[in-house]
Design a protein around this motif. Sequence first.
Motif, PDB file in Angstrom:
ATOM      1  N   GLY A 121       0.833  -1.193   0.000  1.00 29.17           N
ATOM      2  CA  GLY A 121       0.000   0.000   0.000  1.00 29.17           C
ATOM      3  C   GLY A 121       0.869   1.244   0.000  1.00 29.17           C
ATOM      4  N   GLN A 122       0.612   2.152   0.949  1.00 34.02           N
ATOM      5  CA  GLN A 122       1.392   3.382   1.032  1.00 34.02           C
ATOM      6  C   GLN A 122       2.234   3.436   2.313  1.00 34.02           C
ATOM      7  OE1 GLN A 122      -0.118   6.958  -1.046  1.00 34.02           O
ATOM      8  NE2 GLN A 122      -2.109   6.250  -0.314  1.00 34.02           N
ATOM      9  N   ARG A 123       2.594   2.272   2.808  1.00 27.43           N
ATOM     10  CA  ARG A 123       3.437   2.220   3.999  1.00 27.43           C
ATOM     11  C   ARG A 123       4.907   2.229   3.619  1.00 27.43           C
ATOM     12  NH1 ARG A 123       2.057  -2.825   7.184  1.00 27.43           N
ATOM     13  NH2 ARG A 123       1.982  -3.744   5.093  1.00 27.43           N
ATOM     14  N   PRO A 124       5.778   2.683   4.513  1.00 28.38           N
ATOM     15  CA  PRO A 124       7.211   2.662   4.219  1.00 28.38           C
ATOM     16  C   PRO A 124       7.764   1.250   4.314  1.00 28.38           C
ATOM     17  CG  PRO A 124       6.846   3.438   6.456  1.00 28.38           C
ATOM     18  CD  PRO A 124       5.484   3.293   5.837  1.00 28.38           C
ATOM     19  N   GLY A 125       8.715   0.960   3.465  1.00 25.13           N
ATOM     20  CA  GLY A 125       9.332  -0.352   3.511  1.00 25.13           C
ATOM     21  C   GLY A 125      10.028  -0.672   2.219  1.00 25.13           C
ATOM     22  N   ALA A 126      10.168  -1.958   1.954  1.00 22.47           N
ATOM     23  CA  ALA A 126      10.842  -2.431   0.754  1.00 22.47           C
ATOM     24  C   ALA A 126      10.085  -3.631   0.209  1.00 22.47           C
ATOM     25  CB  ALA A 126      12.288  -2.815   1.056  1.00 22.47           C
ATOM     26  N   ALA A 149      14.409  -4.814  -6.320  1.00 22.15           N
ATOM     27  CA  ALA A 149      13.977  -4.383  -4.997  1.00 22.15           C
ATOM     28  C   ALA A 149      13.705  -2.887  -5.054  1.00 22.15           C
ATOM     29  CB  ALA A 149      15.038  -4.685  -3.953  1.00 22.15           C
ATOM     30  N   LEU A 150      12.586  -2.481  -4.459  1.00 24.22           N
ATOM     31  CA  LEU A 150      12.202  -1.075  -4.453  1.00 24.22           C
ATOM     32  C   LEU A 150      11.821  -0.694  -3.035  1.00 24.22           C
ATOM     33  CD1 LEU A 150      11.942   1.065  -6.748  1.00 24.22           C
ATOM     34  CD2 LEU A 150       9.484   0.671  -6.683  1.00 24.22           C
ATOM     35  N   GLY A 151      12.424   0.389  -2.543  1.00 22.99           N
ATOM     36  CA  GLY A 151      12.090   0.907  -1.227  1.00 22.99           C
ATOM     37  C   GLY A 151      11.478   2.283  -1.346  1.00 22.99           C
ATOM     38  N   ALA A 152      10.639   2.638  -0.375  1.00 18.86           N
ATOM     39  CA  ALA A 152       9.977   3.944  -0.430  1.00 18.86           C
ATOM     40  C   ALA A 152       9.715   4.459   0.965  1.00 18.86           C
ATOM     41  CB  ALA A 152       8.661   3.863  -1.206  1.00 18.86           C
ATOM     42  N   VAL A 153       9.759   5.789   1.073  1.00 17.68           N
ATOM     43  CA  VAL A 153       9.278   6.498   2.250  1.00 17.68           C
ATOM     44  C   VAL A 153       8.152   7.401   1.775  1.00 17.68           C
ATOM     45  CG1 VAL A 153       9.827   8.076   4.131  1.00 17.68           C
ATOM     46  CG2 VAL A 153      11.551   6.460   3.324  1.00 17.68           C
ATOM     47  N   PRO A 154       6.890   7.006   1.957  1.00 15.34           N
ATOM     48  CA  PRO A 154       5.787   7.875   1.568  1.00 15.34           C
ATOM     49  C   PRO A 154       5.885   9.227   2.248  1.00 15.34           C
ATOM     50  CG  PRO A 154       4.998   5.670   2.017  1.00 15.34           C
ATOM     51  CD  PRO A 154       6.425   5.711   2.472  1.00 15.34           C
ATOM     52  N   GLU A 155       5.302  10.216   1.631  1.00 11.57           N
ATOM     53  CA  GLU A 155       5.413  11.580   2.129  1.00 11.57           C
ATOM     54  C   GLU A 155       4.740  11.732   3.490  1.00 11.57           C
ATOM     55  OE1 GLU A 155       3.949  14.202  -0.825  1.00 11.57           O
ATOM     56  OE2 GLU A 155       5.296  13.431  -2.371  1.00 11.57           O
ATOM     57  N   ASP A 156       5.285  12.688   4.278  1.00  9.31           N
ATOM     58  CA  ASP A 156       4.731  13.071   5.577  1.00  9.31           C
ATOM     59  C   ASP A 156       4.918  12.008   6.644  1.00  9.31           C
ATOM     60  OD1 ASP A 156       2.005  14.577   3.844  1.00  9.31           O
ATOM     61  OD2 ASP A 156       3.834  15.529   4.542  1.00  9.31           O
ATOM     62  N   ARG A 157       5.921  11.175   6.480  1.00 14.49           N
ATOM     63  CA  ARG A 157       6.258  10.243   7.559  1.00 14.49           C
ATOM     64  C   ARG A 157       7.237  10.945   8.501  1.00 14.49           C
ATOM     65  NH1 ARG A 157       3.006   5.876   8.303  1.00 14.49           N
ATOM     66  NH2 ARG A 157       2.348   5.082   6.290  1.00 14.49           N
ATOM     67  N   THR A 158       6.985  10.860   9.802  1.00 17.14           N
ATOM     68  CA  THR A 158       7.821  11.587  10.744  1.00 17.14           C
ATOM     69  C   THR A 158       8.536  10.709  11.753  1.00 17.14           C
ATOM     70  OG1 THR A 158       5.936  11.899  12.206  1.00 17.14           O
ATOM     71  CG2 THR A 158       6.361  13.622  10.579  1.00 17.14           C
ATOM     72  N   ALA A 159       8.165   9.435  11.855  1.00 16.39           N
ATOM     73  CA  ALA A 159       8.782   8.568  12.876  1.00 16.39           C
ATOM     74  C   ALA A 159      10.168   8.152  12.432  1.00 16.39           C
ATOM     75  CB  ALA A 159       7.907   7.330  13.095  1.00 16.39           C
ATOM     76  N   ARG A 160      11.138   8.337  13.312  1.00 15.00           N
ATOM     77  CA  ARG A 160      12.508   7.936  13.013  1.00 15.00           C
ATOM     78  C   ARG A 160      12.894   6.714  13.845  1.00 15.00           C
ATOM     79  NH1 ARG A 160      15.582  11.758  10.378  1.00 15.00           N
ATOM     80  NH2 ARG A 160      14.711  13.855  10.257  1.00 15.00           N
ATOM     81  N   ARG A 161      13.913   6.049  13.386  1.00 20.96           N
ATOM     82  CA  ARG A 161      14.491   4.965  14.166  1.00 20.96           C
ATOM     83  C   ARG A 161      15.754   5.491  14.845  1.00 20.96           C
ATOM     84  NH1 ARG A 161      15.571  -0.706  11.382  1.00 20.96           N
ATOM     85  NH2 ARG A 161      13.373  -0.990  11.811  1.00 20.96           N
ATOM     86  N   GLY A 162      15.675   6.612  15.471  1.00 20.94           N
ATOM     87  CA  GLY A 162      16.807   7.157  16.215  1.00 20.94           C
ATOM     88  C   GLY A 162      17.811   7.815  15.320  1.00 20.94           C
TER      89      GLY A 162
END
Length: 343
Positions: free
Chosen positions: A40-45, A55-68
């Motif tokens: 869907g429109q979730r971040p991942g690969a 392999a395709l990875g994406a960060v959909p717009e307006d994502r704010t959570a970081r992994r530190g």
Amino acid sequence: MATLGDDLRARLPDALADAFGVRRLALAADAVTAYAGALGQRPGAVVAAGTGLIALGAVPEDRTARRGGTDGAYGTEGAGAGGGVAAGGGAGIGWAADRTTDGLTADRTTGGQTTGDRTPDRLTPDRTTGGQTTGDRTPDRLTPDRTTGGRTTDRPTTDRLPGGWRRADGWGHLLGDCGGGAWIGRAGLEAAMRAHDGRGGGSKPLLARLEAVFGPAAELPGKLYPRPDRPAVLASFAPEVGRCAAEDPVAEGILRDAARHIAEAAEAVCPRLESSVVALTGGLFRMGAPLLTPVREELAARLPGTRVTEAAGDPLDGALCVAAALATDELRLPRDPGLLTVV
């Protein structure tokens, strides 16, 4: 669209408007519809594997959570916003259009095939996703996320993750597609020919399967090399490698090497976010445990803490996901000239 050229992209919107009254149109490469169908429109690969592998990875717009840290979604070596990565290979194009407020149309894409080669049915992802899970299919997999209101902006903000699309492999059987069906099949046939010659690294079980499928080993080069669909022919032998793996250490080793290549591609594109997911899609993964077990082991080692799942849907589902999001102004997948444009 990157494969077929700017001229088609320039002509297609007006043609669809004239024929169907389309007012808004999303032009998506097949790798993008495979991604949208899987996550869907979730971040991942997403790793799509059939004859080839991409392999395709994406960060959909307006994502704010970081992994530190402050390294961004892709770490210190991540791509900047906008990506600029061109889709390679596949001749099939997924498109999604909004004719009315609820009129959604999508073509039938190549099913995630990434090399442009026509693959035997047992290796091409079909529209049923061939063994992919449905129990894990939750509503947010294939519908736009509505938590951000769906509105996107080109203005960077301090809490917006750098991202966009990131691609690994999909370069065809001569330059890449490592771990894909043609790669596995070629390695299996090489091991069979080594056994035929009496060289080290050969596999008698794979030689027996070669002769059962193609006839005498010495005649295989004359049958294979003139074929215009050589990658597909090579890929057709990949299931034979899977069938031999339980009792043949050479076949098992080939699949472990393939799993390493698959995991390397996923690692290269997966955004470093707590919410990231890696999805596996495509007919190659219908091989089952002989390939999936080492793939999951490699992914766990390279991406600890990242959930690995089979795709929620296929590229046709992905085209519908894009269309639904477009119709409600909630399309958050990154825009890219060669992967996803909206007109």
